[in-house]
Design a protein around this motif. Structure first.
Motif, PDB file in Angstrom:
ATOM      1  N   LYS A  84     -67.214 -54.289 -53.224  1.00 43.73           N
ATOM      2  CA  LYS A  84     -66.147 -53.405 -52.724  1.00 43.73           C
ATOM      3  C   LYS A  84     -65.048 -54.267 -52.297  1.00 43.73           C
ATOM      4  O   LYS A  84     -63.948 -53.868 -52.476  1.00 43.73           O
ATOM      5  N   GLY A 181     -66.098 -49.682 -61.294  1.00 45.24           N
ATOM      6  CA  GLY A 181     -66.631 -49.058 -62.285  1.00 45.24           C
ATOM      7  C   GLY A 181     -67.795 -48.093 -61.854  1.00 45.24           C
ATOM      8  O   GLY A 181     -67.995 -47.768 -60.766  1.00 45.24           O
ATOM      9  N   ALA A 182     -68.303 -47.364 -62.860  1.00 46.48           N
ATOM     10  CA  ALA A 182     -69.217 -46.408 -62.389  1.00 46.48           C
ATOM     11  C   ALA A 182     -70.398 -46.976 -61.925  1.00 46.48           C
ATOM     12  O   ALA A 182     -71.323 -46.220 -61.003  1.00 46.48           O
ATOM     13  N   GLU A 186     -66.051 -54.141 -62.957  1.00 49.85           N
ATOM     14  CA  GLU A 186     -65.640 -53.866 -64.390  1.00 49.85           C
ATOM     15  C   GLU A 186     -64.306 -54.903 -64.425  1.00 49.85           C
ATOM     16  O   GLU A 186     -63.124 -54.711 -63.995  1.00 49.85           O
TER      17      GLU A 186
ATOM     18  N   LEU B 111     -75.773 -43.143 -50.259  1.00 51.57           N
ATOM     19  CA  LEU B 111     -76.779 -43.765 -50.644  1.00 51.57           C
ATOM     20  C   LEU B 111     -77.892 -43.325 -51.228  1.00 51.57           C
ATOM     21  O   LEU B 111     -78.835 -43.707 -51.964  1.00 51.57           O
ATOM     22  N   ILE B 125     -69.079 -43.626 -48.288  1.00 46.28           N
ATOM     23  CA  ILE B 125     -68.472 -44.369 -46.989  1.00 46.28           C
ATOM     24  C   ILE B 125     -68.766 -45.931 -46.985  1.00 46.28           C
ATOM     25  O   ILE B 125     -67.876 -46.820 -46.666  1.00 46.28           O
ATOM     26  N   LEU B 126     -69.769 -46.347 -47.947  1.00 43.91           N
ATOM     27  CA  LEU B 126     -69.987 -47.649 -48.320  1.00 43.91           C
ATOM     28  C   LEU B 126     -69.627 -48.282 -49.745  1.00 43.91           C
ATOM     29  O   LEU B 126     -69.032 -49.134 -49.844  1.00 43.91           O
ATOM     30  N   MET B 127     -70.160 -47.286 -50.704  1.00 45.35           N
ATOM     31  CA  MET B 127     -69.672 -47.739 -52.067  1.00 45.35           C
ATOM     32  C   MET B 127     -68.286 -47.276 -52.240  1.00 45.35           C
ATOM     33  O   MET B 127     -67.858 -46.341 -51.424  1.00 45.35           O
ATOM     34  N   TRP B 128     -67.779 -47.592 -53.372  1.00 45.46           N
ATOM     35  CA  TRP B 128     -66.523 -47.276 -53.772  1.00 45.46           C
ATOM     36  C   TRP B 128     -66.729 -45.752 -54.365  1.00 45.46           C
ATOM     37  O   TRP B 128     -67.548 -45.353 -54.980  1.00 45.46           O
ATOM     38  N   GLU B 130     -65.805 -44.568 -57.353  1.00 46.33           N
ATOM     39  CA  GLU B 130     -65.818 -44.126 -58.634  1.00 46.33           C
ATOM     40  C   GLU B 130     -67.424 -44.377 -58.890  1.00 46.33           C
ATOM     41  O   GLU B 130     -67.823 -44.248 -59.940  1.00 46.33           O
ATOM     42  N   PHE B 131     -68.101 -45.084 -57.888  1.00 44.50           N
ATOM     43  CA  PHE B 131     -69.421 -45.292 -58.092  1.00 44.50           C
ATOM     44  C   PHE B 131     -70.052 -43.935 -58.281  1.00 44.50           C
ATOM     45  O   PHE B 131     -69.981 -42.895 -57.619  1.00 44.50           O
ATOM     46  N   VAL B 132     -71.085 -43.882 -59.375  1.00 45.19           N
ATOM     47  CA  VAL B 132     -71.910 -42.674 -59.362  1.00 45.19           C
ATOM     48  C   VAL B 132     -73.168 -42.505 -59.077  1.00 45.19           C
ATOM     49  O   VAL B 132     -73.781 -41.702 -58.812  1.00 45.19           O
ATOM     50  N   ASP B 133     -73.773 -43.821 -58.842  1.00 46.16           N
ATOM     51  CA  ASP B 133     -75.414 -43.887 -58.518  1.00 46.16           C
ATOM     52  C   ASP B 133     -75.440 -43.786 -57.021  1.00 46.16           C
ATOM     53  O   ASP B 133     -74.623 -43.811 -56.207  1.00 46.16           O
ATOM     54  N   PRO B 135     -77.879 -45.599 -54.560  1.00 49.06           N
ATOM     55  CA  PRO B 135     -78.487 -47.018 -54.591  1.00 49.06           C
ATOM     56  C   PRO B 135     -79.819 -47.006 -53.711  1.00 49.06           C
ATOM     57  O   PRO B 135     -80.644 -48.045 -54.104  1.00 49.06           O
ATOM     58  N   LYS B 175     -69.472 -52.664 -68.606  1.00 48.95           N
ATOM     59  CA  LYS B 175     -70.321 -51.530 -68.915  1.00 48.95           C
ATOM     60  C   LYS B 175     -69.674 -50.397 -68.716  1.00 48.95           C
ATOM     61  O   LYS B 175     -68.706 -50.050 -67.828  1.00 48.95           O
ATOM     62  N   LYS B 176     -69.527 -49.215 -69.661  1.00 51.28           N
ATOM     63  CA  LYS B 176     -69.072 -48.029 -69.563  1.00 51.28           C
ATOM     64  C   LYS B 176     -69.876 -46.990 -69.101  1.00 51.28           C
ATOM     65  O   LYS B 176     -71.083 -46.973 -69.358  1.00 51.28           O
TER      66      LYS B 176
END
Ligand code: SF4
Lengths: 199, 176
Positions: A84, A181-182, A186, B111, B125-128, B130-133, B135, B175-176
């Motif tokens: 991040k 990215g997702a 990226e 998370l 709050i921690l990841m951005w 756009e992140f989808v998972d 973790p 990766k997309k």
């Protein structure tokens, strides 16, 4: 150096100093390296200790930590670079004027360190920006940072004005800022500055 | 149905500290209100919100650790479960009851993917963004982006063998 050493010392006795412009240029740059003031994790505490009274980085002319990248020559990446945070680190690096140098301080900044298997940890800041000096350790002692600074000064004093990258029109001065990215950043690394380690 | 709260009070005040309550999602807010306002319990401070992924039981459990500052007792663990499937993984937010849960529920959302209904500001709050998972879920697969070292852990060893101690070339591709 083309000047005869005997002549040089004779001239010196008269108060005339003969030296290449390059020497003066490098000497003045290496003697006042202004680091950019930012710390990322526990290593930053050691960086602060190195700058404070006991270790006194001012002895090497690098005590003026600047709060703006525009005024800094040296980026000390002190700590864990999370994914991040990585785009911000690259952006700060891009905003620093040439000539600029990077010290990757500690296991985290050079490889991800103890958090290497973390999903949000960049496995080394050299994946996105060129690093001049790597300091191993977790955290490296302030002495190690001072040694890195001296090593960097040595490196600077050996640079030749006709070879340095910042006068080269074709050398990249801006590095692509990774996007969120997702699943990952990226691109995950900048192939221009980093390639996967060979077996 | 709200459980017999009188009984809860007796149970908790008998061995007030180190107790835990597993409640249904629908009843969580009522129970939380009771725990906070009951004069004998006064669990007025939620110190920690965390989650556990019970992958075999197919549920995610959110755990609230409650203390009473007024009566100096605790902790009481309040546990709420939701199914693992992302669409159904939701439960009422307890932020309206304990204001301090806000960030920690956001963390559980980030998370573990638990959606808290009624949360004032449910963002990562921690990841951005756009992140989808999510973790910390046990079935999360992190990106293969470094050279795995062989260690005695079976899983890590398998990955180390798979990558052969190098970073796979795919680490460099977007990766997309
Ligand atoms: S290398 Fe060690 S001390 Fe430095 S930031 Fe990483 S964990 Fe902290």
């Amino acid at each position: 150096m083309a000047v005869d050493p005997n002549l040089k010392s004779e001239l010196q006795k008269q108060g005339i100093f003969v030296m290449p412009v390059e020497f003066l240029y490098n000497w003045s740059r290496k003697s006042s390296l202004w680091p950019i003031q930012f710390g990322l994790a526990c290593c930053a505490i050691e960086m602060i200790a190195a700058a404070a009274a006991r270790h006194d980085m001012a002895r090497f002319g690098a005590e003026v930590f600047r709060a703006s990248p525009r005024q800094a020559d040296l980026m000390i990446v002190s700590g864990t670079v999370t994914k991040k945070m990585a785009p911000q680190v690259v952006r700060l690096y891009n905003q620093m004027p040439e000539p600029k140098y990077v010290i990757a301080m500690g296991a985290c900044a050079i490889s991800g360190g103890p958090f290497k298997d973390g999903y949000n940890v960049l496995k080394g800041v050299d994946r996105y920006i060129p690093v001049d000096i790597h300091i191993p350790g977790c955290p490296p002692r302030p002495e190690a940072l001072l040694h890195a600074l001296m090593t960097l000064q040595e490196k600077i004093s050996k640079q030749h004005l006709n070879e340095v990258s910042w006068y080269d029109k074709n050398a990249p001065s801006e590095f692509p800022v990774p996007q969120y990215g997702a699943h990952d950043l990226e691109p995950p690394a900048n192939p221009k500055v980093w390639e996967p380690p060979k077996k | 149905m709200i459980p017999p709260l009188e009984q809860v009070r007796e149970m908790l005040s008998a061995g007030a500290a180190k107790s835990s309550l597993l409640v249904e999602r629908e009843e969580a807010v009522a129970v939380a209100q009771f725990l906070k306002t009951d004069p004998q319990l006064q669990l007025d401070f939620c110190s920690c919100v965390t989650a556990v992924d019970y992958i075999k039981q197919d549920c995610i459990e959110v755990v609230y650790h409650l203390y009473s500052v007024a009566l100096k007792h605790g902790p009481v663990a309040l546990k709420v479960r939701a199914p693992r499937a992302l669409e159904q993984c939701r439960m009422p937010s307890l932020t309206p009851v304990w204001r301090g849960c806000e960030y920690q529920e956001r963390e559980a959302f980030d998370l573990y993917g638990v959606k808290f209904d009624g949360h004032p500001d449910l963002r990562r709050i921690l990841m951005w963004d756009e992140f989808v998972d999510h973790p910390m879920r046990k079935d999360y697969v992190p990106p293969m982006d470094y050279e795995w070292e062989p260690t005695p852990h079976a899983e890590t060893l398998a990955r180390a063998k798979q990558t052969g101690g190098t970073v796979p070339a795919s680490a460099l591709e977007a990766k997309k």
